[in-house]
Design a protein around this motif. Structure first.
Motif, mmCIF file in Angstrom:
data_model
loop_
_atom_site.group_PDB
_atom_site.id
_atom_site.type_symbol
_atom_site.label_atom_id
_atom_site.label_comp_id
_atom_site.label_asym_id
_atom_site.label_seq_id
_atom_site.Cartn_x
_atom_site.Cartn_y
_atom_site.Cartn_z
ATOM 1 N N LYS A 167 16.921 -53.686 -10.265
ATOM 2 C CA LYS A 167 18.014 -54.183 -9.450
ATOM 3 C C LYS A 167 17.321 -55.047 -8.155
ATOM 4 N N ALA B 210 20.922 -54.661 -3.298
ATOM 5 C CA ALA B 210 21.733 -53.786 -4.043
ATOM 6 C C ALA B 210 20.923 -52.338 -4.264
ATOM 7 N N ARG B 211 19.588 -52.138 -4.554
ATOM 8 C CA ARG B 211 18.924 -51.107 -4.936
ATOM 9 C C ARG B 211 19.341 -50.310 -3.210
ATOM 10 N N LEU C 221 20.450 -39.955 -8.100
ATOM 11 C CA LEU C 221 20.256 -41.587 -8.665
ATOM 12 C C LEU C 221 20.033 -41.440 -9.885
ATOM 13 N N ASP D 141 23.921 -45.681 0.098
ATOM 14 C CA ASP D 141 25.544 -45.132 -0.831
ATOM 15 C C ASP D 141 25.210 -43.048 -1.563
ATOM 16 N N GLU E 44 22.144 -48.980 -3.299
ATOM 17 C CA GLU E 44 22.919 -47.450 -3.885
ATOM 18 C C GLU E 44 21.590 -46.525 -2.635
#
Length: 73
Positions: free
Chosen positions: A12, A16-17, A46, A23, A20
């Protein structure tokens, strides 16, 4: 005899990673409490290795701080 099919790894974008990871850490904080946000626990969430988390967040304190900010908003 069950066969083990290796999972395809997905690379990724670093931004974005990182998002993630934050989050997932915020989700753990909201469900289980801020004290449960660890590199290992977020990696479990994850389904990745803890080393990936520590690549983006060298210390758990950095991850907790960012997760707290995300969970608070």
């Amino acid at each position: 005899m069950p066969s083990s099919v290796p999972r395809k790894r997905t690379r990724k974008d670093p931004a974005a990673r990182r998002a993630e990871i934050v989050d997932a850490a915020a989700g753990v904080a909201l469900r289980e409490g801020l004290e449960c946000v660890t590199l290992r626990r977020v990696a479990e969430e994850l389904d990745v290795r803890p080393g990936l988390i520590s690549h983006y967040f060298p210390s758990a304190d950095d991850l907790v701080a960012e997760a707290f900010g995300s969970a608070a908003t």
